[in-house]
Design a protein around this motif. Structure first.
Motif, PDB file in Angstrom:
ATOM      1  N   GLN A  77      37.063 186.198  84.412  1.00 24.03           N
ATOM      2  CA  GLN A  77      36.245 185.016  84.689  1.00 24.03           C
ATOM      3  C   GLN A  77      36.260 184.001  83.548  1.00 24.03           C
ATOM      4  N   GLU A  78      36.582 184.463  82.323  1.00 26.63           N
ATOM      5  CA  GLU A  78      36.577 183.541  81.187  1.00 26.63           C
ATOM      6  C   GLU A  78      37.793 182.619  81.172  1.00 26.63           C
ATOM      7  N   ASP A  79      38.737 182.839  82.080  1.00 27.12           N
ATOM      8  CA  ASP A  79      39.982 182.062  82.139  1.00 27.12           C
ATOM      9  C   ASP A  79      40.797 182.197  80.853  1.00 27.12           C
ATOM     10  N   PHE A  80      40.952 183.437  80.411  1.00 32.51           N
ATOM     11  CA  PHE A  80      41.797 183.694  79.253  1.00 32.51           C
ATOM     12  C   PHE A  80      43.267 183.366  79.549  1.00 32.51           C
ATOM     13  N   VAL A  81      43.664 183.550  80.808  1.00 34.18           N
ATOM     14  CA  VAL A  81      45.056 183.344  81.206  1.00 34.18           C
ATOM     15  C   VAL A  81      45.131 182.226  82.233  1.00 34.18           C
ATOM     16  N   ILE A  82      45.896 181.189  81.927  1.00 36.29           N
ATOM     17  CA  ILE A  82      46.132 180.072  82.841  1.00 36.29           C
ATOM     18  C   ILE A  82      47.634 179.836  82.917  1.00 36.29           C
TER      19      ILE A  82
END
Length: 453
Positions: A424-429
């Protein structure tokens, strides 16, 4: 003695190194992605159902926890038949505006013992040493009133009063060596006399430090040499105090004729930074925080395995399935793995790496530990570190910019991306690690909180 005569896991780790996530991992055998505990946060309900004590209770064992649980609500038993509680100074419970029955006076059995023994004006904070500080001083009362002694004394009472017709599962959960750093005088003096004037703080090629006096709650800083020695002396003194009290318990175990039919597993939920790399407390990805003692003492030779020094990577999550396997000869479905195969020399399929992390503001970290390397990413600062754990166990030489290790960095980056996909933290985009704003860092994943809303 217990480590050398027993089975010593020399590379044991707590992947999310602070009380709440580590104890969730120990209790359930689940990784942090499934417990949802990726940092420290109080007052989030503990609704786990498949737990280590419940498994033993279901198998007919009398189950007891004496000491620290650190769950919420504080009195929740989590599968134990009975709990005698001392969680230390819990900030969440030390609030007088909490409802009757939930304040610390009602959620701490040790505090009740202390007040009944020394007077009702007595409190665990009387000596003024903070529960998350580098400050240190000797325990101000008689040693027998120390919380470490209380855990052992109550554990011996359990042996006296337990049901003798069924086996027992006892968790002796020492709050120490957690701060306040206040060992009895004997143990404090023992190390003040032994420690050198200047301690090796493992300072390497990567630390930075502001020239300022560290506050008593500081997470980083450089102490005066005497304050540093006092902190380390108190911490080591607390450990030796536990050693002596465990010896007390082992003697009692023998007196009750249970020494030959009992196995003892000693483990810690995390370590502490004692000034190494100019850091204090825990929650960092360095060995001071994540590397833990873990060993089995088996005086009756009930396990009868060949391997006594185990070098494979083991995690705190492995304890649940391991004890069930060793004591009950049963399998339990968890993220952790039973170490039984390692004890008998079978290494097939064992892990060669694991993912760890901890939310800690700007110092929040994600890391991969392998048999040979530790790769760390600080997502808020978007900074990286690489250490050769075989050649540099004190993590003094950051190899991240050394071109020779570029293939290692690339490989471990891919592994970390796989672990963090979909978080949920958007570590991977777009398939890459991306810098994360501070407001997206959480200590508890939303699926846990949403479950209770």
């Amino acid at each position: 003695m217990m480590a050398s005569q027993g089975y010593n896991f020399e590379n044991a780790y707590s992947p999310v190194p602070s009380c709440v996530p580590a104890r969730a991992a120990l209790l359930t055998g689940m990784d942090q992605e499934r417990t949802g505990r990726v940092g420290y946060e109080d007052e989030v309900p503990w609704n786990f159902t498949n737990t280590l004590p419940k498994t033993f209770s279901d198998m007919g064992y009398q189950t007891e926890c004496i000491g620290k649980m650190h769950v919420y609500p504080s009195r929740k038993r989590m599968g134990y038949d009975h709990v005698l509680l001392h969680d230390g100074y819990l900030h969440a419970d030390r609030k007088y505006d909490k409802p009757y029955g939930s304040q610390f006076e009602y959620s701490d059995d040790y505090l009740d013992f202390l007040k009944n023994s020394l007077g009702h004006d007595t409190d665990i904070i009387d000596d003024g040493v903070n529960c998350n500080s580098w400050e240190a001083r000797p325990w101000p009362y008689s040693e027998k009133y120390h919380p470490t002694n209380w855990v052992v004394s109550e554990s011996i009472k359990f042996l006296q009063k337990r049901d003798p017709t069924v086996p027992f599962f006892l968790k002796m959960s020492f709050e120490k060596p957690h701060a306040p750093l206040d060992p009895p005088q004997y143990y404090f003096d023992m190390y003040m006399d032994r420690l050198p004037k200047k301690l090796d703080l493992h300072i390497g090629n990567w630390e930075t430090l502001k020239d300022e006096i560290p506050g008593i709650y500081a997470l980083r800083g450089k102490l005066k040499k005497d304050d540093e020695r006092r902190m380390v002396a108190a911490y080591l003194g607390l450990i030796t105090h536990i050693d002596n009290q465990i010896s007390h318990f082992l003697t009692s175990l023998k007196e009750f004729r249970n020494d030959k039919d009992t196995i003892v597993w000693f483990v810690s939920d995390h370590g502490d930074q004692l000034g190494e790399h100019y850091l204090f407390r825990k929650a960092y990805p360095y060995n001071g925080s994540i590397h833990i003692p873990s060993f089995i003492y088996d005086p009756g030779n009930l396990i009868a395995a060949e391997n006594h020094k185990i070098k494979q990577l083991v995690k705190i999550q492995d304890i649940f399935p391991s004890i069930v396997d060793l004591a009950l000869n049963k399998k339990v479905k968890t993220d952790g793995k039973s170490v039984k195969q390692l004890l008998f020399g079978d290494y097939e399929g064992w892990r060669s790496n694991f993912h760890g992390e901890h939310s800690l503001g700007k110092d929040s970290s994600q890391y991969i530990l392998t048999d040979n390397y530790k790769f760390i990413w600080f997502p808020v600062r978007d900074e990286y570190q690489l250490f050769d754990v075989q050649k540099d166990p004190n993590e003094k030489v950051n190899l991240i910019n050394n071109s020779k290790y570029k293939p290692v960095v690339n490989d471990l980056t891919k592994k970390l991306i796989e672990f963090l996909k979909g978080r949920q933290e958007d570590f991977v985009i777009d398939g890459k690690l991306k810098k994360v704003p501070l407001n997206k860092i959480v200590a508890t994943l939303d699926f846990v909180k949403n479950k209770h809303n």
